[in-house]
Motif scaffolding. Structure first.
Motif, PDB file in Angstrom:
ATOM      1  N   SER A   1       0.829  -1.194   0.000  1.00  9.84           N
ATOM      2  CA  SER A   1       0.000   0.000   0.000  1.00  9.84           C
ATOM      3  C   SER A   1       0.867   1.250   0.000  1.00  9.84           C
ATOM      4  N   THR A   2       0.572   2.187  -0.908  1.00 11.94           N
ATOM      5  CA  THR A   2       1.275   3.465  -0.947  1.00 11.94           C
ATOM      6  C   THR A   2       0.465   4.581  -0.290  1.00 11.94           C
ATOM      7  N   SER A   3      -0.827   4.359  -0.094  1.00  6.58           N
ATOM      8  CA  SER A   3      -1.723   5.301   0.579  1.00  6.58           C
ATOM      9  C   SER A   3      -2.957   4.518   1.010  1.00  6.58           C
TER      10      SER A   3
ATOM     11  N   ILE B   1       0.707   1.492 -10.212  1.00  7.23           N
ATOM     12  CA  ILE B   1      -0.072   1.949  -9.062  1.00  7.23           C
ATOM     13  C   ILE B   1      -1.533   2.065  -9.467  1.00  7.23           C
ATOM     14  N   ILE B   2      -2.425   1.496  -8.659  1.00  5.59           N
ATOM     15  CA  ILE B   2      -3.858   1.571  -8.936  1.00  5.59           C
ATOM     16  C   ILE B   2      -4.580   2.156  -7.731  1.00  5.59           C
ATOM     17  N   THR B   3      -5.757   2.720  -7.998  1.00  5.72           N
ATOM     18  CA  THR B   3      -6.619   3.230  -6.944  1.00  5.72           C
ATOM     19  C   THR B   3      -7.649   2.169  -6.580  1.00  5.72           C
TER      20      THR B   3
ATOM     21  N   GLU C   1       0.579  -0.580  -5.031  1.00  9.54           N
ATOM     22  CA  GLU C   1       1.640  -0.595  -6.034  1.00  9.54           C
ATOM     23  C   GLU C   1       2.119  -2.018  -6.265  1.00  9.54           C
TER      24      GLU C   1
ATOM     25  N   GLU D   1      -5.755   4.432  -0.144  1.00  5.34           N
ATOM     26  CA  GLU D   1      -6.625   4.042  -1.242  1.00  5.34           C
ATOM     27  C   GLU D   1      -5.858   3.664  -2.506  1.00  5.34           C
ATOM     28  N   SER D   2      -4.608   3.261  -2.390  1.00  2.00           N
ATOM     29  CA  SER D   2      -3.846   2.887  -3.590  1.00  2.00           C
ATOM     30  C   SER D   2      -2.874   1.763  -3.277  1.00  2.00           C
TER      31      SER D   2
ATOM     32  N   GLU E   1      -6.771  -1.830 -15.247  1.00  2.14           N
ATOM     33  CA  GLU E   1      -5.597  -0.969 -15.095  1.00  2.14           C
ATOM     34  C   GLU E   1      -4.335  -1.654 -15.599  1.00  2.14           C
TER      35      GLU E   1
END
Length: 307
Positions: free
Chosen positions: A165-167, A207-209, A172, A169-170, A203
């Motif tokens: 997780s990079t955030s 990186i995806i949301t 990688e 809601e995203s 996608e």
């Protein structure tokens, strides 16, 4: 086969065939068969015949109670491997594991886990277990036994990807050992409510949301093929009420911190003004907004009784 005819049945084993016994079932009667063991070829031969029965069943089994369960396929470098010391009809209380006849682990659990497999982990493994059939009798005696040796092969395969997780809601898709000519990203999503259906996401980026919760994994297409699939990443989406609560808490914290900073700044300005003998104005609300000017005196004047 026709009645009165016979065939030689061959039992081929990977290790010593001495511990194996073979049986025959004719009708409702079962018998132990005499076997001819060939130690060099690691096999046993039995003579099978129908006699007077229409259908005859032959089978063989190993008399060992303890066995080592290796992975069904060769282990890939970098992945985890589990070797379980199993007991027929029961469970191992303690287990000792050996690699190439050398002790490698003495643990209380029945499973030895290799967390990061390398070529050095290739070899012959066996285990020694202690066990008791306490589910049959509460006073069951403690028993012990050795398993046969099993071969573990660790091979070098395609590089593996990792999802992290990079955030909030995203996600990688990252591959440390992939070449530079990787071009395409493949994302897959499985709903928590239906773990049997996995769908590919549209996608094609690293990186995806995340739009909904579930299980996510990925792989990358490189110049000569694909990477390995990543391990599954589990994500549980927050509800709208949880998001609002988190946002309100963050705003409250930010406003509180700003308020404390403003108060500290005012106090510092007042202290500085008093030390330098300056003046500041205060609005008197009771007089309709008239301003009163206060002059601060030097410390020396106060100490001498001046004012």
């Amino acid at each position: 086969m026709t009645k009165g005819d016979g065939r030689n049945l061959v039992l081929q084993v990977d290790d010593d065939p001495t511990g194996w016994k073979c049986f025959v079932l004719r009708g409702k009667s079962a018998f132990t068969l005499r076997t001819t063991v060939d130690q060099m070829k690691k096999r046993a031969v039995i003579f099978a015949e129908l006699k007077k029965a229409k259908i005859t069943t032959f089978w063989c089994k190993n008399e060992l109670r303890v066995m080592l369960e290796p992975p069904a396929v060769p282990a890939l470098m970098g992945e985890s491997v589990a070797l379980r010391c199993a007991v027929w009809g029961g469970k191992a209380e303690t287990a000792i594991f050996y690699k190439d006849k050398l002790l490698i682990a003495n643990i209380t659990k029945d499973t030895y886990i290799i967390t990061n497999a390398t070529q050095d982990h290739t070899g012959q493994y066996r285990c020694h277990a202690t066990y008791r059939y306490s589910h049959i009798s509460a006073e069951a005696a403690l028993q012990e036994g050795d398993s046969e040796a099993q071969e573990l092969n660790v091979i070098d395969g395609p590089p593996a990807t990792t999802v992290y997780s990079t955030s909030p809601e995203s996600l990688e898709c990252f591959c440390r050992d992939c070449p530079d000519d990787c071009t395409s990203y493949y994302w897959y999503h499985t709903l928590l409510s239906d773990s049997f259906v996995r769908r590919r996401l549209p996608e094609n980026t690293d990186i995806i949301t995340i739009k909904e919760g579930g299980l996510f994994n990925c792989r990358i297409e490189c110049g000569k093929g694909f990477s390995r699939f990543s391990k599954v990443y589990s994500y549980e989406a927050q509800s709208e009420s949880e998001s609002v609560n988190v946002l309100s808490i963050m705003m409250t914290v930010i406003l509180t911190v700003l308020g404390v900073l403003i108060v500290m700044l005012i106090v510092l300005m007042m202290l500085k003004c008093r030390k330098c003998g300056g003046s500041y104005q205060v609005t008197d609300r009771r007089t309709g907004g008239d301003q009163i000017q206060l002059n601060s005196l030097p410390h020396s004047g106060r100490e001498q009784g001046q004012g």
